[in-house]
Design an enzyme around this catalytic site. Structure first.
Site, PDB file in Angstrom:
ATOM      1  N   ASP A   1      -5.933   3.021   1.704  1.00 49.98           N
ATOM      2  CA  ASP A   1      -5.679   3.197   0.275  1.00 49.98           C
ATOM      3  C   ASP A   1      -6.137   1.948  -0.468  1.00 49.98           C
ATOM      4  O   ASP A   1      -6.327   0.873   0.129  1.00 49.98           O
ATOM      5  CB  ASP A   1      -4.200   3.473   0.017  1.00 49.98           C
TER       6      ASP A   1
ATOM      7  N   GLU B   1      -0.359   1.440   1.812  1.00 46.34           N
ATOM      8  CA  GLU B   1      -0.060   0.006   1.877  1.00 46.34           C
ATOM      9  C   GLU B   1       0.078  -0.604   0.489  1.00 46.34           C
ATOM     10  O   GLU B   1       0.968  -1.427   0.228  1.00 46.34           O
ATOM     11  CB  GLU B   1      -1.156  -0.718   2.667  1.00 46.34           C
TER      12      GLU B   1
END
Length: 506
Positions: free
Chosen positions: A133, A198
């Site tokens: 991400d 994250e």
């Protein structure tokens, strides 16, 4: 000339120029299998860059809670899972449930990938952690190119996620795929744990790690994270520690509504004045934290550690200029690095409820919230720090004899992480760096907080190492995020060399 051969020639010329200039001392050339691996990576570097381009094109933004971005996250995780399957890995995409948002909306959380390749009990098992991400990015925010179109300019690959963290994840995959393509046996057993949240706090990750401790992680010997940067632009580094973080809110309240200063100024205990006094009591002008007892738990400085700082290659003038500051609080390299890495720091971040717009509004805020954080170092503990901060602020507030209400809360408490640099994988990584880059690495810490390292260390109780690939100017989270082609390709070689060195040391 064939473009690939041209790139190889350019790469060779650059290496010779670096050696001639004394930037790195020459190392003995890789022999046998390692030489074949390096040649393959050089010849296929354009393919590796193309794959990174395809991954960067996926707008896998986990920060903005929007349905279409969650779809992109799911697409990114599926793309990675398929790539791992093509390597022959067994892949499990673990359902992570849903995220409950403050407005009551729920969004699905992308699956966490658990993959493994090889289970030879005679080989060490190395688990790689990465995330796919990214932070939000828009062209109008100041990007010179489309952030989701990987664009190469002067050997720099610009794009959101190029260095944080899609490039390093792919470099690890490139290393594995090279052994596969050459039909060579992998020197180590490989496992992957790859997440997609994250940047939004690693939702569901810690729970999964604890749940899989006695299954997926039971055979893991070492864990590698590549989610940070070198200290300089050209010299590799190994990271062996990060600071923790205790984030606080201190609220001072008189009433819910604001006051007019012409009507009430001079007859109130003003919340803003109380808050400014509280915030001003936390740290002095030299950066020294004024909270009693805050330094009591800090690990003592050893002579061995002092030598590590002395050996680090850092040009203070260049560092100051690139930071665009007039001067730092300290004058020596060692003092600056120690206060960035091994001593706590306190930063005041902002005030909620204060008037902060253009103009001259004569308002007295009825309630204000100050926000500050303390970066923690070994062996500080978040619970102890919370008590110290609360006691200090309550004492300061009591001396003001204010009729307002004051409340302190710690909204985030993350512990620091430190590794043993004498572990086998640190020795193997040093040797691999020497082989690929011809120099010893800087042994560094990171002043920021990377919670997953501590989670792995505490939950699985195995050696954790951070092996960064990106240069200090890669601009994580910024409008100019990039990874150099050189770092990406040489990083792929580094991981391959690391596999071989781990096999030798195990």
């Amino acid at each position: 000339m064939d473009p690939k051969l041209g790139r190889m020639a350019s790469s060779l010329l650059a290496s010779l120029l670096l050696l001639e200039g004394g930037m790195f001392s020459p190392s003995s050339p890789p022999a046998g299998l390692l030489e074949k691996v390096f040649q393959y990576i050089d010849l296929h570097q354009d393919e590796f860059v193309q794959t990174l381009k395809e991954w960067v094109a996926v707008e896998s933004d986990s920060v903005q809670p929007l349905p279409h971005l969650r779809q992109e996250l799911f697409r990114m995780m599926a793309l990675a899972a398929e790539q791992l399957r093509c390597l022959g890995a067994s892949v499990d995409s673990v359902d992570s449930g849903f995220q409950q948002l403050p407005d009551g909306q729920t969004l699905p959380v992308p699956p966490i990938i658990l993959a493994e390749l090889g289970n030879d009990p005679k080989k060490p098992t190395v688990c790689f952690y990465g995330h796919l991400d990214v932070q939000p990015a828009r062209r109008e925010d100041g990007w010179l190119t489309d952030p989701y179109t990987l664009t190469e300019v002067d050997g720099k690959l610009y794009g959101r996620g190029a260095t944080d963290n899609k490039g390093p994840v792919l470099a690890w995959i490139n290393a594995v795929s090279t052994f596969r393509a050459l039909e060579e046996d992998l020197p180590v057993n490989i496992k992957f744990i790859i997440e997609g949240m994250e940047e939004a706090g690693s939702i569901a990750l810690e729970e999964l790690v604890r749940k899989e401790k006695d299954r997926f992680f039971s055979s893991v010997d070492y864990i590698v994270i590549s989610d940070n940067l070198w200290l300089t632009q050209r010299k590799p580094a190994l990271t062996y520690g990060t600071r923790g973080n205790s984030y606080f809110r201190v609220e001072v309240k008189c009433r819910d509504q604001d006051f007019h200063s012409g009507t009430f100024g001079g007859i109130l205990h003003e919340p803003m004045a109380d808050l400014v006094a509280l915030l001003g009591s936390l740290v002095d002008s030299s950066g020294h934290i004024l909270i009693p007892g805050i330094y009591d738990q800090v690990a003592p400085l050893t002579e061995e550690e002092r030598k590590l700082y002395k050996a680090i290659d850092l040009d203070l003038e260049e560092y100051r200029n690139s930071s665009r500051v007039e001067r730092f609080l300290f004058d020596t390299k060692e003092e600056i690095l120690m206060h960035l890495w091994r001593y706590p720091s306190l930063s005041i971040h902002g005030i909620e409820g204060a008037f902060d717009e253009p103009g001259a509004k004569t308002v007295i805020p009825g309630q204000v919230i100050g926000k500050f954080s303390i970066r923690l170092v070994p062996h500080m503990n978040t619970s102890v720090v919370e008590k110290q901060v609360t006691n200090h602020l309550e004492h300061v507030f009591s001396k003001r004899n204010s009729s307002n209400q004051m409340a302190v809360s710690m909204v985030l408490g993350l512990q620091p992480w430190i590794a043993n640099i004498k572990d086998n994988q640190y020795l193997a990584a040093k040797r691999a760096i020497k082989t690929v880059f011809g120099t010893e690495p800087d042994m560094i810490r990171d002043g920021s907080t990377i919670p997953i390292a501590k989670i792995f260390q505490e939950s699985i109780q195995k050696s954790v190492m951070m092996l960064p690939l990106g240069a200090v100017d890669d601009g994580e989270h910024s409008q100019k995020e990039k990874i150099n082609r050189w770092n990406y390709i040489e990083g792929s070689k580094l991981f391959a060399a690391f596999f071989l060195e781990m096999a030798k040391l195990h």
